[in-house]
Design a protein around this motif. Sequence first.
Motif, PDB file in Angstrom:
ATOM      1  N   ARG A  31       0.862  -1.185   0.000  1.00 57.17           N
ATOM      2  CA  ARG A  31       0.000   0.000   0.000  1.00 57.17           C
ATOM      3  C   ARG A  31       0.899   1.235   0.000  1.00 57.17           C
ATOM      4  O   ARG A  31       1.542   1.550   1.007  1.00 57.17           O
ATOM      5  CB  ARG A  31      -0.896  -0.037   1.242  1.00 57.17           C
ATOM      6  N   THR A  32       0.977   1.931  -1.116  1.00 54.22           N
ATOM      7  CA  THR A  32       1.877   3.063  -1.236  1.00 54.22           C
ATOM      8  C   THR A  32       1.325   4.292  -0.506  1.00 54.22           C
ATOM      9  O   THR A  32       0.194   4.285  -0.015  1.00 54.22           O
ATOM     10  CB  THR A  32       2.092   3.450  -2.711  1.00 54.22           C
ATOM     11  N   SER A  33       2.123   5.344  -0.458  1.00 48.02           N
ATOM     12  CA  SER A  33       1.636   6.641   0.011  1.00 48.02           C
ATOM     13  C   SER A  33       1.488   7.589  -1.175  1.00 48.02           C
ATOM     14  O   SER A  33       1.823   8.765  -1.103  1.00 48.02           O
ATOM     15  CB  SER A  33       2.561   7.238   1.065  1.00 48.02           C
ATOM     16  N   TYR A  34       1.003   7.035  -2.292  1.00 51.80           N
ATOM     17  CA  TYR A  34       0.635   7.867  -3.435  1.00 51.80           C
ATOM     18  C   TYR A  34      -0.832   7.629  -3.761  1.00 51.80           C
ATOM     19  O   TYR A  34      -1.215   6.483  -3.974  1.00 51.80           O
ATOM     20  CB  TYR A  34       1.477   7.554  -4.675  1.00 51.80           C
ATOM     21  N   PRO A  35      -1.678   8.675  -3.764  1.00 53.60           N
ATOM     22  CA  PRO A  35      -1.347  10.073  -3.501  1.00 53.60           C
ATOM     23  C   PRO A  35      -0.735  10.256  -2.103  1.00 53.60           C
ATOM     24  O   PRO A  35      -1.037   9.493  -1.196  1.00 53.60           O
ATOM     25  CB  PRO A  35      -2.701  10.785  -3.608  1.00 53.60           C
ATOM     26  N   PRO A  36       0.106  11.310  -1.969  1.00 55.80           N
ATOM     27  CA  PRO A  36       0.872  11.483  -0.730  1.00 55.80           C
ATOM     28  C   PRO A  36      -0.012  11.573   0.515  1.00 55.80           C
ATOM     29  O   PRO A  36      -1.096  12.152   0.494  1.00 55.80           O
ATOM     30  CB  PRO A  36       1.624  12.802  -0.969  1.00 55.80           C
ATOM     31  N   ALA A  37       0.471  10.972   1.591  1.00 54.43           N
ATOM     32  CA  ALA A  37      -0.194  11.034   2.892  1.00 54.43           C
ATOM     33  C   ALA A  37       0.834  11.484   3.922  1.00 54.43           C
ATOM     34  O   ALA A  37       2.036  11.297   3.733  1.00 54.43           O
ATOM     35  CB  ALA A  37      -0.759   9.666   3.266  1.00 54.43           C
ATOM     36  N   PRO A  38       0.397  12.101   5.018  1.00 54.15           N
ATOM     37  CA  PRO A  38       1.353  12.570   6.039  1.00 54.15           C
ATOM     38  C   PRO A  38       2.195  11.456   6.626  1.00 54.15           C
ATOM     39  O   PRO A  38       3.350  11.665   6.989  1.00 54.15           O
ATOM     40  CB  PRO A  38       0.437  13.195   7.098  1.00 54.15           C
ATOM     41  N   ASP A  39       1.615  10.262   6.747  1.00 50.70           N
ATOM     42  CA  ASP A  39       2.331   9.131   7.325  1.00 50.70           C
ATOM     43  C   ASP A  39       3.137   8.441   6.235  1.00 50.70           C
ATOM     44  O   ASP A  39       2.576   7.936   5.258  1.00 50.70           O
ATOM     45  CB  ASP A  39       1.326   8.152   7.937  1.00 50.70           C
ATOM     46  N   ALA A  40       4.443   8.396   6.397  1.00 51.55           N
ATOM     47  CA  ALA A  40       5.306   7.821   5.366  1.00 51.55           C
ATOM     48  C   ALA A  40       5.178   6.310   5.268  1.00 51.55           C
ATOM     49  O   ALA A  40       5.571   5.719   4.262  1.00 51.55           O
ATOM     50  CB  ALA A  40       6.764   8.184   5.640  1.00 51.55           C
ATOM     51  N   CYS A  41       4.618   5.660   6.301  1.00 48.83           N
ATOM     52  CA  CYS A  41       4.558   4.197   6.327  1.00 48.83           C
ATOM     53  C   CYS A  41       3.178   3.643   6.003  1.00 48.83           C
ATOM     54  O   CYS A  41       3.067   2.559   5.432  1.00 48.83           O
ATOM     55  CB  CYS A  41       5.002   3.687   7.690  1.00 48.83           C
ATOM     56  N   PHE A  42       2.122   4.365   6.365  1.00 51.28           N
ATOM     57  CA  PHE A  42       0.771   3.857   6.121  1.00 51.28           C
ATOM     58  C   PHE A  42      -0.148   4.969   5.657  1.00 51.28           C
ATOM     59  O   PHE A  42      -0.274   5.997   6.319  1.00 51.28           O
ATOM     60  CB  PHE A  42       0.182   3.197   7.368  1.00 51.28           C
ATOM     61  N   ASN A  43      -0.785   4.749   4.523  1.00 52.07           N
ATOM     62  CA  ASN A  43      -1.738   5.716   3.963  1.00 52.07           C
ATOM     63  C   ASN A  43      -3.153   5.196   4.200  1.00 52.07           C
ATOM     64  O   ASN A  43      -3.538   4.173   3.614  1.00 52.07           O
ATOM     65  CB  ASN A  43      -1.472   5.876   2.461  1.00 52.07           C
ATOM     66  N   PRO A  44      -3.952   5.848   5.040  1.00 50.96           N
ATOM     67  CA  PRO A  44      -5.309   5.365   5.323  1.00 50.96           C
ATOM     68  C   PRO A  44      -6.301   5.683   4.205  1.00 50.96           C
ATOM     69  O   PRO A  44      -7.411   5.145   4.201  1.00 50.96           O
ATOM     70  CB  PRO A  44      -5.683   6.112   6.607  1.00 50.96           C
ATOM     71  N   ASN A  45      -5.909   6.535   3.289  1.00 51.44           N
ATOM     72  CA  ASN A  45      -6.801   6.972   2.219  1.00 51.44           C
ATOM     73  C   ASN A  45      -6.714   6.034   1.019  1.00 51.44           C
ATOM     74  O   ASN A  45      -5.764   5.256   0.897  1.00 51.44           O
ATOM     75  CB  ASN A  45      -6.437   8.393   1.793  1.00 51.44           C
ATOM     76  N   PRO A  46      -7.689   6.079   0.107  1.00 50.22           N
ATOM     77  CA  PRO A  46      -7.566   5.289  -1.123  1.00 50.22           C
ATOM     78  C   PRO A  46      -6.230   5.587  -1.806  1.00 50.22           C
ATOM     79  O   PRO A  46      -5.862   6.751  -1.985  1.00 50.22           O
ATOM     80  CB  PRO A  46      -8.749   5.766  -1.959  1.00 50.22           C
ATOM     81  N   THR A  47      -5.507   4.552  -2.151  1.00 50.94           N
ATOM     82  CA  THR A  47      -4.135   4.734  -2.611  1.00 50.94           C
ATOM     83  C   THR A  47      -3.721   3.646  -3.596  1.00 50.94           C
ATOM     84  O   THR A  47      -4.321   2.568  -3.649  1.00 50.94           O
ATOM     85  CB  THR A  47      -3.179   4.758  -1.398  1.00 50.94           C
ATOM     86  N   GLN A  48      -2.676   3.928  -4.338  1.00 48.45           N
ATOM     87  CA  GLN A  48      -2.103   2.980  -5.285  1.00 48.45           C
ATOM     88  C   GLN A  48      -1.614   1.737  -4.530  1.00 48.45           C
ATOM     89  O   GLN A  48      -0.905   1.845  -3.534  1.00 48.45           O
ATOM     90  CB  GLN A  48      -0.934   3.672  -5.974  1.00 48.45           C
ATOM     91  N   THR A  49      -1.989   0.568  -5.039  1.00 45.52           N
ATOM     92  CA  THR A  49      -1.735  -0.673  -4.321  1.00 45.52           C
ATOM     93  C   THR A  49      -1.212  -1.745  -5.272  1.00 45.52           C
ATOM     94  O   THR A  49      -1.671  -1.855  -6.406  1.00 45.52           O
ATOM     95  CB  THR A  49      -3.029  -1.160  -3.639  1.00 45.52           C
ATOM     96  N   PHE A  50      -0.274  -2.550  -4.775  1.00 46.82           N
ATOM     97  CA  PHE A  50       0.335  -3.634  -5.560  1.00 46.82           C
ATOM     98  C   PHE A  50       0.146  -4.947  -4.816  1.00 46.82           C
ATOM     99  O   PHE A  50       0.178  -4.985  -3.582  1.00 46.82           O
ATOM    100  CB  PHE A  50       1.829  -3.370  -5.767  1.00 46.82           C
ATOM    101  N   ARG A  51      -0.016  -6.041  -5.590  1.00 51.38           N
ATOM    102  CA  ARG A  51      -0.160  -7.366  -4.979  1.00 51.38           C
ATOM    103  C   ARG A  51       0.613  -8.407  -5.770  1.00 51.38           C
ATOM    104  O   ARG A  51       0.694  -8.334  -6.998  1.00 51.38           O
ATOM    105  CB  ARG A  51      -1.628  -7.785  -4.930  1.00 51.38           C
ATOM    106  N   ASN A  52       1.172  -9.367  -5.052  1.00 50.78           N
ATOM    107  CA  ASN A  52       1.777 -10.559  -5.652  1.00 50.78           C
ATOM    108  C   ASN A  52       1.278 -11.777  -4.901  1.00 50.78           C
ATOM    109  O   ASN A  52       1.186 -11.757  -3.668  1.00 50.78           O
ATOM    110  CB  ASN A  52       3.299 -10.556  -5.531  1.00 50.78           C
ATOM    111  N   CYS A  53       0.994 -12.853  -5.628  1.00 52.11           N
ATOM    112  CA  CYS A  53       0.746 -14.148  -5.010  1.00 52.11           C
ATOM    113  C   CYS A  53       1.915 -15.070  -5.332  1.00 52.11           C
ATOM    114  O   CYS A  53       2.472 -15.025  -6.425  1.00 52.11           O
ATOM    115  CB  CYS A  53      -0.567 -14.747  -5.506  1.00 52.11           C
ATOM    116  N   ILE A  54       2.273 -15.898  -4.366  1.00 51.29           N
ATOM    117  CA  ILE A  54       3.457 -16.751  -4.461  1.00 51.29           C
ATOM    118  C   ILE A  54       3.041 -18.167  -4.055  1.00 51.29           C
ATOM    119  O   ILE A  54       2.408 -18.357  -3.011  1.00 51.29           O
ATOM    120  CB  ILE A  54       4.558 -16.237  -3.515  1.00 51.29           C
TER     121      ILE A  54
END
Length: 206
Positions: free
Chosen positions: A178-201
């Motif tokens: 879960r990225t912080s783009y669009p930018p969020a004040p918290d550098a580690c967790f963005n609570p707002n709708p945000t760009q997200t990536f997933r991988n299954c292994i």
Amino acid sequence: MKIALIIFVAGLALVEPHGHVSVPLARTSIFRRPQEFPGAQQPFWWDDNGVWCGNVQQDQQYSTCGRCGDAPGNTHANQGGRYDKRIITGNYMAGTVIWATVDFNANHRGGYMFELCPQVTENNNCFQRLQIPSSDRPVRDSNWACSGGDHQNGPTGVRIQLPANVRCSRCTLRWTYRTSYPPAPDACFNPNPTQTFRNCIDIAIH
């Protein structure tokens, strides 16, 4: 003209693919190691750094993200989908702490988690969040690893605790970034709708 060029370049940076899990190797990244997995057949997801829910910003429930990172409504990366090569890329002992590697190409801050579907047949409701004892970068609440507030690219290591009571000839480890783009004040967790990536292994636990 210079202003337009700057805006154009900035736009490219924002849509650049971001990352994937390289150890154990993600289902959508099998093509990266043909000598190790010679039986894998095309089609491959060649843009494996862009397995990002169709670039649809996700809420905290990942409401429109495919189970394994597909665009909404698609199932190509799921077990049984066109990119499922039925190849086990990691073999582990139950109850152990395993080492994984995440490769970032364009780190937009934020953080990630790992989940396990502890059964052979994968579905949307089987995933259980795993503990993260440590990482090369900060860890929060013992199950959320920060990608790095300095936008640092390249590989980063993370230790993941496997459950003691799970055995599987094939089960699914899932990474969600879960990225912080669009930018969020918290550098580690963005609570707002945000760009997200997933991988299954695909892994086995003995």
